[in-house]
Write a protein that holds these residues in place. Sequence first.
Motif, PDB file in Angstrom:
ATOM      1  N   PHE A  64       0.993  -1.270  -0.005  1.00 35.11           N
ATOM      2  CA  PHE A  64      -0.102  -0.043   0.084  1.00 35.11           C
ATOM      3  C   PHE A  64       0.901   1.277   0.069  1.00 35.11           C
ATOM      4  O   PHE A  64       2.028   1.323   0.425  1.00 35.11           O
ATOM      5  N   PRO A  65       0.318   2.233  -0.673  1.00 35.53           N
ATOM      6  CA  PRO A  65       1.181   3.543  -0.660  1.00 35.53           C
ATOM      7  C   PRO A  65       1.268   4.142   0.871  1.00 35.53           C
ATOM      8  O   PRO A  65       0.547   3.964   1.604  1.00 35.53           O
ATOM      9  N   TYR A  66       2.334   5.014   1.035  1.00 35.40           N
ATOM     10  CA  TYR A  66       2.324   5.942   2.050  1.00 35.40           C
ATOM     11  C   TYR A  66       1.095   6.606   2.226  1.00 35.40           C
ATOM     12  O   TYR A  66       0.956   7.281   1.115  1.00 35.40           O
ATOM     13  N   GLY A  92      -0.892   9.792   1.871  1.00 38.18           N
ATOM     14  CA  GLY A  92      -0.961  10.928   0.866  1.00 38.18           C
ATOM     15  C   GLY A  92      -0.513  10.711  -0.343  1.00 38.18           C
ATOM     16  O   GLY A  92      -0.462  11.309  -1.287  1.00 38.18           O
ATOM     17  N   ASP A  93       0.122   9.344  -0.475  1.00 39.05           N
ATOM     18  CA  ASP A  93       0.684   9.080  -1.976  1.00 39.05           C
ATOM     19  C   ASP A  93      -0.430   8.292  -2.829  1.00 39.05           C
ATOM     20  O   ASP A  93       0.076   7.688  -3.736  1.00 39.05           O
ATOM     21  N   GLU A  94      -1.460   7.905  -2.502  1.00 40.14           N
ATOM     22  CA  GLU A  94      -2.606   7.113  -2.932  1.00 40.14           C
ATOM     23  C   GLU A  94      -2.743   7.947  -4.334  1.00 40.14           C
ATOM     24  O   GLU A  94      -2.874   9.042  -4.567  1.00 40.14           O
ATOM     25  N   ASP A  95      -2.832   6.843  -5.463  1.00 39.21           N
ATOM     26  CA  ASP A  95      -3.140   7.275  -6.838  1.00 39.21           C
ATOM     27  C   ASP A  95      -4.053   6.492  -7.127  1.00 39.21           C
ATOM     28  O   ASP A  95      -4.198   5.279  -7.394  1.00 39.21           O
ATOM     29  N   PRO A  96      -5.406   7.214  -7.405  1.00 37.25           N
ATOM     30  CA  PRO A  96      -6.537   6.588  -7.590  1.00 37.25           C
ATOM     31  C   PRO A  96      -6.598   5.629  -9.011  1.00 37.25           C
ATOM     32  O   PRO A  96      -7.391   4.991  -9.159  1.00 37.25           O
ATOM     33  N   GLN A  97      -5.506   5.759  -9.916  1.00 38.88           N
ATOM     34  CA  GLN A  97      -5.429   5.019 -11.005  1.00 38.88           C
ATOM     35  C   GLN A  97      -4.450   4.145 -10.866  1.00 38.88           C
ATOM     36  O   GLN A  97      -3.618   3.442 -11.896  1.00 38.88           O
ATOM     37  N   ILE A  98      -4.036   3.843  -9.516  1.00 40.23           N
ATOM     38  CA  ILE A  98      -3.201   2.546  -9.447  1.00 40.23           C
ATOM     39  C   ILE A  98      -3.577   1.794  -8.231  1.00 40.23           C
ATOM     40  O   ILE A  98      -3.633   2.084  -7.153  1.00 40.23           O
ATOM     41  N   ILE A  99      -4.643   0.850  -8.584  1.00 39.99           N
ATOM     42  CA  ILE A  99      -5.438   0.118  -7.643  1.00 39.99           C
ATOM     43  C   ILE A  99      -4.951  -1.422  -7.999  1.00 39.99           C
ATOM     44  O   ILE A  99      -4.816  -1.910  -9.125  1.00 39.99           O
ATOM     45  N   GLN A 101      -8.470  -1.603  -4.412  1.00 40.14           N
ATOM     46  CA  GLN A 101      -7.685  -0.869  -3.226  1.00 40.14           C
ATOM     47  C   GLN A 101      -6.325  -0.069  -3.770  1.00 40.14           C
ATOM     48  O   GLN A 101      -6.036  -0.722  -4.540  1.00 40.14           O
ATOM     49  N   THR A 102      -5.950   0.953  -3.117  1.00 43.64           N
ATOM     50  CA  THR A 102      -4.852   1.668  -3.769  1.00 43.64           C
ATOM     51  C   THR A 102      -3.569   1.082  -3.350  1.00 43.64           C
ATOM     52  O   THR A 102      -3.491   0.504  -2.181  1.00 43.64           O
ATOM     53  N   TYR A 135     -11.367   2.079  -2.385  1.00 43.26           N
ATOM     54  CA  TYR A 135     -10.917   1.643  -1.165  1.00 43.26           C
ATOM     55  C   TYR A 135      -9.688   2.215  -0.943  1.00 43.26           C
ATOM     56  O   TYR A 135      -8.560   1.521  -1.483  1.00 43.26           O
ATOM     57  N   ARG A 170      -0.009   3.094   4.345  1.00 38.51           N
ATOM     58  CA  ARG A 170       0.560   2.835   5.438  1.00 38.51           C
ATOM     59  C   ARG A 170       1.403   3.961   5.921  1.00 38.51           C
ATOM     60  O   ARG A 170       1.411   4.913   4.975  1.00 38.51           O
TER      61      ARG A 170
END
Lengths: 213, 234
Positions: free
Chosen positions: A59-61, A63-70, A75-76, B225, B229
């Motif tokens: 899972f990303p750190y 704040g680094d979630e990218d909605p286009q990487i699931i 799930q991000t 979803y 982390r």
Amino acid sequence: MFSKQQMAERAAQEISDGSVVNLGIGLPTLVADYLPAPSEDGSGVWLQSENGILGMGPFPYEGDEDPQIINAGKQTVTITTGGSCFDSATSFTMIRGGHVDLSILGAMQVSQSGDLANWAIPGGRVMGIGGAMDLAAGSKRILVMTSHVTKKGEPKLVAECDYPLTAKGVVDRVITDLGVFDVTPDGFRVVELAPDVTLDEVRAKTGATVHAD
Amino acid sequence: MSKVKTSVAEALQGLQDGASIMCGGFGLCGNAEALIAAVADQGAKNLTLISNNAGNLGKGLAVWLEKEIVGKIICTYVGTNEILHAKMASGEIDVTIVPQGTFVERMRAGGAGIPGFYTPTGVGTVVAEGKEVREFDGREYVLERALTADYALIRAHQADPFGNLRFYRTARNFSPIMATAAATTIVECDELVALGAIDPDDVHLPGAFVQRVVHVPEHEDVIEYRMNRPRPQA
């Protein structure tokens, strides 16, 4: 008994270096914590996600979630160094063409002949098939990770599945909280028992014949 | 005539009642958001929707269900899409659930002029019921038929005026395959770039599969979803 983490750690021992592995939704995703990440020389374990990633990372750190990487569970996630993205036809060529070395899947029922039921409960609402049937039919090897019995205490390892099937005769090995079991022509065979678990307990909680050797 | 349209409405011109429409996206990831929203307002009804999911969380294609413009759905997963569960249960929408690999292969075949194919996926399950099962080299396979549609609504990261496309990360999913299987493929692109801006070796989908392009720079990009982390302390 094995804890969920111990089941995951035991499942990780099934994976050889350099493998391409698909981890199903649920319990199998825990296995990722015990796998060597891809390293600079290309070794390590390469996780495949059927929506189009080879080399899926953690899972990303925050704040680094990218909605286009699931991942396939929507799930991000992240992509490891050396990872790749591709379309669904390429992804399922990988899966259906036998290029995924191992898939670890959850189960509602596994029969002694290796039939897998993991997509629908009779009378329950239908969630869908997703990639389950393709992974089950196409992967080189299928490892199932599941609790040994249902929440109601009913066996999940059975002589014949009465839940709708995902695929017939595909499961090679099952890891439960009670131990590790192979699907053989004679039925389930004990590979190892979890700590403090007896063969009698396994037999009492299994809906099929269990061989000890 | 340029494939580049100046508005989403222009890009959707001619879409009529009863049309079959493939929509790219894995859940809400990689949806042609503006095209999907515009179809909901455009007036066409009794649509056949071919899409992995059919929206979720009341967003994306879930709006089509809410507006009751869909008569039939071919998908692979319903999951937590409550409105779809309700419309399946009431019989209002005829839903066919297909294994995901078979779903994309049916479209790949449709786009490649192949009428059908045999696959081991689904043998011995409800998926094979009523279909021909044939043995090849000792293993059983089920015959699946190709799938085509009137339209594909897809999102690309970059498009040039000929419709050469590049996709971004896992937003690609079914979109390039749907483009091959639809009579009219309509692309909503994040960036409209000049002809030649995409290196020939980097074109993910050649323009031959694309009929219309519309530039839509802003997207909602809903995360279904959000998982993360904690960042390690420096």
